[in-house]
Design a protein around this motif. Structure first.
Motif, PDB file in Angstrom:
ATOM      1  N   LEU A   8      -0.840 -19.967   4.514  1.00  0.00           N
ATOM      2  CA  LEU A   8      -1.524 -20.710   3.457  1.00  0.00           C
ATOM      3  C   LEU A   8      -0.891 -20.387   2.100  1.00  0.00           C
ATOM      4  O   LEU A   8      -0.700 -19.213   1.758  1.00  0.00           O
ATOM      5  N   PRO A   9      -0.550 -21.391   1.300  1.00  0.00           N
ATOM      6  CA  PRO A   9       0.029 -21.124  -0.022  1.00  0.00           C
ATOM      7  C   PRO A   9      -0.901 -20.265  -0.884  1.00  0.00           C
ATOM      8  O   PRO A   9      -2.121 -20.483  -0.898  1.00  0.00           O
ATOM      9  N   PRO A  10      -0.353 -19.281  -1.599  1.00  0.00           N
ATOM     10  CA  PRO A  10      -1.180 -18.395  -2.424  1.00  0.00           C
ATOM     11  C   PRO A  10      -2.083 -19.140  -3.403  1.00  0.00           C
ATOM     12  O   PRO A  10      -3.208 -18.712  -3.659  1.00  0.00           O
ATOM     13  N   ALA A  11      -1.611 -20.244  -3.950  1.00  0.00           N
ATOM     14  CA  ALA A  11      -2.420 -20.978  -4.928  1.00  0.00           C
ATOM     15  C   ALA A  11      -3.697 -21.514  -4.294  1.00  0.00           C
ATOM     16  O   ALA A  11      -4.762 -21.531  -4.932  1.00  0.00           O
ATOM     17  N   ILE A  12      -3.623 -21.950  -3.041  1.00  0.00           N
ATOM     18  CA  ILE A  12      -4.823 -22.454  -2.354  1.00  0.00           C
ATOM     19  C   ILE A  12      -5.779 -21.313  -2.067  1.00  0.00           C
ATOM     20  O   ILE A  12      -6.992 -21.442  -2.232  1.00  0.00           O
ATOM     21  N   ALA A  13      -5.231 -20.174  -1.630  1.00  0.00           N
ATOM     22  CA  ALA A  13      -6.083 -19.010  -1.367  1.00  0.00           C
ATOM     23  C   ALA A  13      -6.799 -18.564  -2.640  1.00  0.00           C
ATOM     24  O   ALA A  13      -8.003 -18.265  -2.626  1.00  0.00           O
ATOM     25  N   GLU A  14      -6.076 -18.515  -3.751  1.00  0.00           N
ATOM     26  CA  GLU A  14      -6.681 -18.110  -5.027  1.00  0.00           C
ATOM     27  C   GLU A  14      -7.761 -19.095  -5.453  1.00  0.00           C
ATOM     28  O   GLU A  14      -8.826 -18.698  -5.947  1.00  0.00           O
ATOM     29  N   ALA A  15      -7.507 -20.388  -5.266  1.00  0.00           N
ATOM     30  CA  ALA A  15      -8.487 -21.399  -5.656  1.00  0.00           C
ATOM     31  C   ALA A  15      -9.750 -21.290  -4.806  1.00  0.00           C
ATOM     32  O   ALA A  15     -10.873 -21.436  -5.323  1.00  0.00           O
ATOM     33  N   MET A  16      -9.590 -21.037  -3.510  1.00  0.00           N
ATOM     34  CA  MET A  16     -10.757 -20.891  -2.640  1.00  0.00           C
ATOM     35  C   MET A  16     -11.549 -19.638  -3.005  1.00  0.00           C
ATOM     36  O   MET A  16     -12.784 -19.666  -3.057  1.00  0.00           O
ATOM     37  N   ALA A  17     -10.851 -18.546  -3.291  1.00  0.00           N
ATOM     38  CA  ALA A  17     -11.535 -17.317  -3.698  1.00  0.00           C
ATOM     39  C   ALA A  17     -12.326 -17.542  -4.985  1.00  0.00           C
ATOM     40  O   ALA A  17     -13.458 -17.071  -5.126  1.00  0.00           O
ATOM     41  N   ALA A  18     -11.751 -18.268  -5.906  1.00  0.00           N
ATOM     42  CA  ALA A  18     -12.443 -18.545  -7.173  1.00  0.00           C
ATOM     43  C   ALA A  18     -13.680 -19.400  -6.953  1.00  0.00           C
ATOM     44  O   ALA A  18     -14.723 -19.186  -7.586  1.00  0.00           O
ATOM     45  N   ALA A  19     -13.574 -20.381  -6.042  1.00  0.00           N
ATOM     46  CA  ALA A  19     -14.726 -21.227  -5.741  1.00  0.00           C
ATOM     47  C   ALA A  19     -15.847 -20.405  -5.113  1.00  0.00           C
ATOM     48  O   ALA A  19     -17.026 -20.551  -5.469  1.00  0.00           O
ATOM     49  N   VAL A  20     -15.489 -19.526  -4.179  1.00  0.00           N
ATOM     50  CA  VAL A  20     -16.495 -18.661  -3.558  1.00  0.00           C
ATOM     51  C   VAL A  20     -17.142 -17.768  -4.611  1.00  0.00           C
ATOM     52  O   VAL A  20     -18.368 -17.571  -4.617  1.00  0.00           O
ATOM     53  N   ARG A  21     -16.324 -17.238  -5.526  1.00  0.00           N
ATOM     54  CA  ARG A  21     -16.858 -16.363  -6.577  1.00  0.00           C
ATOM     55  C   ARG A  21     -17.881 -17.102  -7.426  1.00  0.00           C
ATOM     56  O   ARG A  21     -18.934 -16.547  -7.773  1.00  0.00           O
TER      57      ARG A  21
END
Length: 293
Positions: free
Chosen positions: A228-241
């Motif tokens: 998974l591209p890091p940018a997608i992982a970061e965006a999902m983590a931010a949404a969960v936060r």
């Protein structure tokens, strides 16, 4: 988007993920489907996630057992989903040991004294290498009593058998345990860690009872296919936060189930897994489970 829950409906992980998925639907403005794929001690669902396209449409729910202790207890099974990428921790929760209605009133020390005089008693778990198995095998080795391990597809199934009296003990987070404790359907024996819970003032902590079990309670997180591209992982983590720290959501969905929202970054979550996995190796050794045992 789908989130694979590798356990049956009704357990702590399922309860948490369904609550977070509801928040993500609103935050992201798109459907978020929760897909239960139990079996193989969570391996079936987690392997499906690991093999999915790394395009941000598939995530899966992981817990401390799958990421920290299974690598040591069941390395061949862990290898099937070892490529998963940590995305974020969803939440942690206080946890406790509990007994069936037939267990006499008292704490964990009372239970162990009772267990030493019994024949053919069992404890229920969510599978081989689970926190339940590690905890009870560790206790058996420390205290010298016998109980048979009965693994189930998920902790929800184990607790149903506990309420029915077909297993005599188990362990779980308070989201699942507390309603049953308050209803008098199971007995609290001890709380993991060093402190009592305000909601269970008469139930001592493991530390109070003299047990140095090297595990303080449950946590759950999200993972994704490894590429998974890091940018997608970061965006999902931010949404969960955003979801798990939202005051209204916390009060409505997390706090009543004793969940403590986290929502950390992929790097922070990966560091926690590394630390917990190192501790898990020693716990698996002390509990006497794993390859060749």
């Amino acid at each position: 988007m789908r989130i694979i829950v590798p356990q049956p409906p009704g357990g702590n992980l399922d309860i948490l993920v369904r609550a977070v998925a509801e928040g993500l639907r609103q935050d992201l403005g798109q459907p978020v489907i929760v897909e239960n794929r139990p079996g193989g001690n969570s391996v079936i669902g987690l392997e499906a996630c690991a093999l999915a396209a790394p395009d941000g449409t598939t995530f899966c729910a992981v817990n401390i057992e799958s990421m920290a202790t299974m690598p040591h207890a069941e390395p061949e099974l862990f290898a099937r989903f070892a490529s998963l990428l940590p995305v974020t921790q969803l939440a942690s929760a206080p946890s406790g040991l509990v007994g069936s209605p037939e267990v006499p009133p008292g704490d964990l020390r009372t239970f162990i004294a009772w267990a030493k005089g019994q024949r053919e008693i069992n404890y229920g778990s969510s599978g081989v290498g689970s926190a339940q198995q590690l905890l009870f095998e560790w206790l058996k080795a420390k205290e010298g009593f016998a109980m048979e391990h009965v693994p189930f597809r998920g902790i929800g199934d184990a607790f149903r058998e506990l309420v029915a009296g077909r297993v005599q003990a188990s362990y779980g987070a308070m989201a699942l345990s507390m309603p049953l404790i308050r209803g008098g359907r199971i007995r609290p024996l001890a709380v993991l860690g060093s402190r009592r819970l305000a909601e269970l003032p008469d139930t001592p902590s493991m530390a109070e009872l003299g047990f140095d079990f090297p595990y303080g309670g449950a946590w759950w997180g999200l993972a994704a296919p490894g590429a998974l591209p890091p940018a997608i992982a970061e965006a999902m983590a931010a949404a969960v936060r955003r979801v798990v720290t939202n005051e209204e959501f916390v009060g409505r969905a997390l706090a009543p189930n004793f969940f403590n929202g986290i929502g950390n970054t992929p790097a922070e979550f990966a560091a926690i897994i590394t630390r917990e996995r190192a501790a898990g190796a020693e716990l698996v050794r002390l509990a006497g489970v794993g390859p060749g045992r």
